[in-house]
Design a protein around this motif. Structure first.
Motif, PDB file in Angstrom:
ATOM      1  N   THR A 107      15.103 -13.151 -10.471  1.00 17.20           N
ATOM      2  CA  THR A 107      13.729 -13.640 -10.336  1.00 17.20           C
ATOM      3  C   THR A 107      13.095 -12.999  -9.103  1.00 17.20           C
ATOM      4  O   THR A 107      13.779 -12.372  -8.301  1.00 17.20           O
ATOM      5  N   GLY A 108      11.812 -13.221  -8.948  1.00 18.82           N
ATOM      6  CA  GLY A 108      11.120 -12.701  -7.785  1.00 18.82           C
ATOM      7  C   GLY A 108      11.648 -13.266  -6.482  1.00 18.82           C
ATOM      8  O   GLY A 108      11.614 -12.602  -5.449  1.00 18.82           O
ATOM      9  N   LEU A 109      12.172 -14.477  -6.514  1.00 15.26           N
ATOM     10  CA  LEU A 109      12.720 -15.084  -5.305  1.00 15.26           C
ATOM     11  C   LEU A 109      13.991 -14.379  -4.843  1.00 15.26           C
ATOM     12  O   LEU A 109      14.405 -14.534  -3.702  1.00 15.26           O
ATOM     13  N   ASP A 110      14.614 -13.591  -5.723  1.00 16.51           N
ATOM     14  CA  ASP A 110      15.878 -12.927  -5.408  1.00 16.51           C
ATOM     15  C   ASP A 110      15.711 -11.612  -4.661  1.00 16.51           C
ATOM     16  O   ASP A 110      16.705 -11.062  -4.192  1.00 16.51           O
ATOM     17  N   ALA A 111      14.491 -11.075  -4.571  1.00 18.05           N
ATOM     18  CA  ALA A 111      14.368  -9.704  -4.060  1.00 18.05           C
ATOM     19  C   ALA A 111      13.138  -9.501  -3.179  1.00 18.05           C
ATOM     20  O   ALA A 111      12.110 -10.144  -3.358  1.00 18.05           O
ATOM     21  N   VAL A 112      13.293  -8.559  -2.262  1.00 15.45           N
ATOM     22  CA  VAL A 112      12.194  -8.039  -1.455  1.00 15.45           C
ATOM     23  C   VAL A 112      12.261  -6.526  -1.565  1.00 15.45           C
ATOM     24  O   VAL A 112      13.328  -5.936  -1.433  1.00 15.45           O
ATOM     25  N   LEU A 113      11.152  -5.906  -1.847  1.00 16.49           N
ATOM     26  CA  LEU A 113      11.068  -4.449  -1.918  1.00 16.49           C
ATOM     27  C   LEU A 113      10.637  -3.960  -0.539  1.00 16.49           C
ATOM     28  O   LEU A 113       9.742  -4.547   0.078  1.00 16.49           O
ATOM     29  N   ILE A 114      11.275  -2.911  -0.046  1.00 18.48           N
ATOM     30  CA  ILE A 114      10.956  -2.386   1.277  1.00 18.48           C
ATOM     31  C   ILE A 114      10.566  -0.923   1.143  1.00 18.48           C
ATOM     32  O   ILE A 114      11.327  -0.119   0.601  1.00 18.48           O
ATOM     33  N   ALA A 115       9.363  -0.606   1.586  1.00 16.04           N
ATOM     34  CA  ALA A 115       8.847   0.764   1.521  1.00 16.04           C
ATOM     35  C   ALA A 115       8.684   1.295   2.937  1.00 16.04           C
ATOM     36  O   ALA A 115       8.183   0.587   3.816  1.00 16.04           O
ATOM     37  N   PRO A 116       9.115   2.530   3.176  1.00 18.16           N
ATOM     38  CA  PRO A 116       8.947   3.103   4.510  1.00 18.16           C
ATOM     39  C   PRO A 116       7.493   3.461   4.778  1.00 18.16           C
ATOM     40  O   PRO A 116       6.758   3.842   3.863  1.00 18.16           O
ATOM     41  N   THR A 117       7.080   3.300   6.022  1.00 15.05           N
ATOM     42  CA  THR A 117       5.750   3.720   6.445  1.00 15.05           C
ATOM     43  C   THR A 117       5.900   4.491   7.749  1.00 15.05           C
ATOM     44  O   THR A 117       6.976   4.523   8.336  1.00 15.05           O
ATOM     45  N   PRO A 166       0.770  -1.247   0.000  1.00 13.49           N
ATOM     46  CA  PRO A 166       0.000   0.000   0.000  1.00 13.49           C
ATOM     47  C   PRO A 166       0.798   1.293   0.000  1.00 13.49           C
ATOM     48  O   PRO A 166       0.368   2.270  -0.572  1.00 13.49           O
ATOM     49  N   ASP A 167       1.967   1.328   0.612  1.00 12.45           N
ATOM     50  CA  ASP A 167       2.692   2.593   0.703  1.00 12.45           C
ATOM     51  C   ASP A 167       3.698   2.819  -0.420  1.00 12.45           C
ATOM     52  O   ASP A 167       4.285   3.895  -0.503  1.00 12.45           O
ATOM     53  N   VAL A 168       3.887   1.849  -1.295  1.00 16.15           N
ATOM     54  CA  VAL A 168       4.913   2.000  -2.323  1.00 16.15           C
ATOM     55  C   VAL A 168       4.523   3.021  -3.390  1.00 16.15           C
ATOM     56  O   VAL A 168       5.382   3.677  -3.958  1.00 16.15           O
ATOM     57  N   ASP A 169       3.250   3.229  -3.626  1.00 18.55           N
ATOM     58  CA  ASP A 169       2.843   4.136  -4.708  1.00 18.55           C
ATOM     59  C   ASP A 169       2.981   5.611  -4.343  1.00 18.55           C
ATOM     60  O   ASP A 169       2.845   6.469  -5.198  1.00 18.55           O
ATOM     61  N   TRP A 170       3.306   5.938  -3.110  1.00 20.92           N
ATOM     62  CA  TRP A 170       3.577   7.337  -2.764  1.00 20.92           C
ATOM     63  C   TRP A 170       4.936   7.513  -2.107  1.00 20.92           C
ATOM     64  O   TRP A 170       5.311   8.619  -1.711  1.00 20.92           O
ATOM     65  N   ALA A 171       5.713   6.441  -2.010  1.00 26.04           N
ATOM     66  CA  ALA A 171       7.021   6.507  -1.361  1.00 26.04           C
ATOM     67  C   ALA A 171       8.007   7.322  -2.193  1.00 26.04           C
ATOM     68  O   ALA A 171       8.003   7.260  -3.418  1.00 26.04           O
ATOM     69  N   SER A 172       8.833   8.110  -1.523  1.00 24.71           N
ATOM     70  CA  SER A 172       9.868   8.866  -2.217  1.00 24.71           C
ATOM     71  C   SER A 172      11.191   8.115  -2.212  1.00 24.71           C
ATOM     72  O   SER A 172      12.134   8.528  -2.867  1.00 24.71           O
ATOM     73  N   ARG A 173      11.243   7.004  -1.482  1.00 23.25           N
ATOM     74  CA  ARG A 173      12.422   6.151  -1.494  1.00 23.25           C
ATOM     75  C   ARG A 173      11.977   4.728  -1.177  1.00 23.25           C
ATOM     76  O   ARG A 173      10.947   4.519  -0.528  1.00 23.25           O
ATOM     77  N   ILE A 174      12.746   3.773  -1.666  1.00 22.03           N
ATOM     78  CA  ILE A 174      12.500   2.367  -1.386  1.00 22.03           C
ATOM     79  C   ILE A 174      13.845   1.690  -1.170  1.00 22.03           C
ATOM     80  O   ILE A 174      14.893   2.269  -1.456  1.00 22.03           O
ATOM     81  N   ALA A 175      13.799   0.476  -0.687  1.00 24.50           N
ATOM     82  CA  ALA A 175      14.994  -0.358  -0.586  1.00 24.50           C
ATOM     83  C   ALA A 175      14.726  -1.632  -1.364  1.00 24.50           C
ATOM     84  O   ALA A 175      13.590  -2.109  -1.417  1.00 24.50           O
ATOM     85  N   ILE A 176      15.761  -2.143  -1.973  1.00 26.62           N
ATOM     86  CA  ILE A 176      15.691  -3.440  -2.629  1.00 26.62           C
ATOM     87  C   ILE A 176      16.628  -4.354  -1.850  1.00 26.62           C
ATOM     88  O   ILE A 176      17.833  -4.100  -1.795  1.00 26.62           O
ATOM     89  N   GLN A 177      16.080  -5.374  -1.231  1.00 26.79           N
ATOM     90  CA  GLN A 177      16.891  -6.334  -0.504  1.00 26.79           C
ATOM     91  C   GLN A 177      17.127  -7.520  -1.418  1.00 26.79           C
ATOM     92  O   GLN A 177      16.192  -8.169  -1.869  1.00 26.79           O
ATOM     93  N   SER A 178      18.373  -7.780  -1.710  1.00 22.73           N
ATOM     94  CA  SER A 178      18.743  -8.918  -2.533  1.00 22.73           C
ATOM     95  C   SER A 178      18.950 -10.119  -1.630  1.00 22.73           C
ATOM     96  O   SER A 178      19.690 -10.049  -0.655  1.00 22.73           O
TER      97      SER A 178
END
Length: 132
Positions: free
Chosen positions: A93-103, A73-85
């Motif tokens: 692939t999708g198994l390689d990553a997690v997207l992290i959005a601040p809330t 829910p918060d990724v569409d207005w986030a000004s920064r994100i993290a990509i965890q490999s």
């Protein structure tokens, strides 16, 4: 936009950092088929398509689409994100990553379902709101 790219060990602190430039890894084939990968530290921008998809700018020319397993829910207005490999620094692939959005209550982990490099034609056809 600012993006935090953090390996698993550094993710605990979630300190905001600038983007690191890096070379991308492209194993086997390009957009027409085969395995398509990029280095987590080569992300230079992002734009949320909606709460279930994010487009990443890799270097200057490439754009990858990450489709998420569920809504983030918060990724569409986030000004920064993290990509965890997970398991290495390349993401293929999708198994390689997690997207992290601040809330407001802390980081939200959004699991990635698929990773796909967009063709130059697909990138050109993106609306401005979806173009990283």
């Amino acid at each position: 936009m600012r993006i935090l790219i953090a390996p698993l060990a550094a993710l605990a602190s979630l300190a905001l950092a600038g983007c690191a430039a890096g070379a991308r890894l492209n194993a086997e084939a390009g957009p027409a088929g085969g395995r398509q990968c990029f280095w987590a530290n080569s992300v230079t921008g992002f734009r949320a398509v909606d709460d279930r998809a994010v487009n990443l700018r890799i270097g200057v020319r490439e754009v990858y689409r990450l489709d998420l397993i569920g809504p983030c829910p918060d990724v569409d207005w986030a000004s920064r994100i993290a990509i965890q490999s997970r398991g290495g620094s390349s993401i293929c692939t999708g198994l390689d990553a997690v997207l992290i959005a601040p809330t407001s209550i802390g980081p939200q982990r959004c699991h990635v379902r698929t990773v796909r490099r967009l063709t130059p034609e697909e990138v050109a056809a993106l609306p401005d709101a979806a173009r990283p």
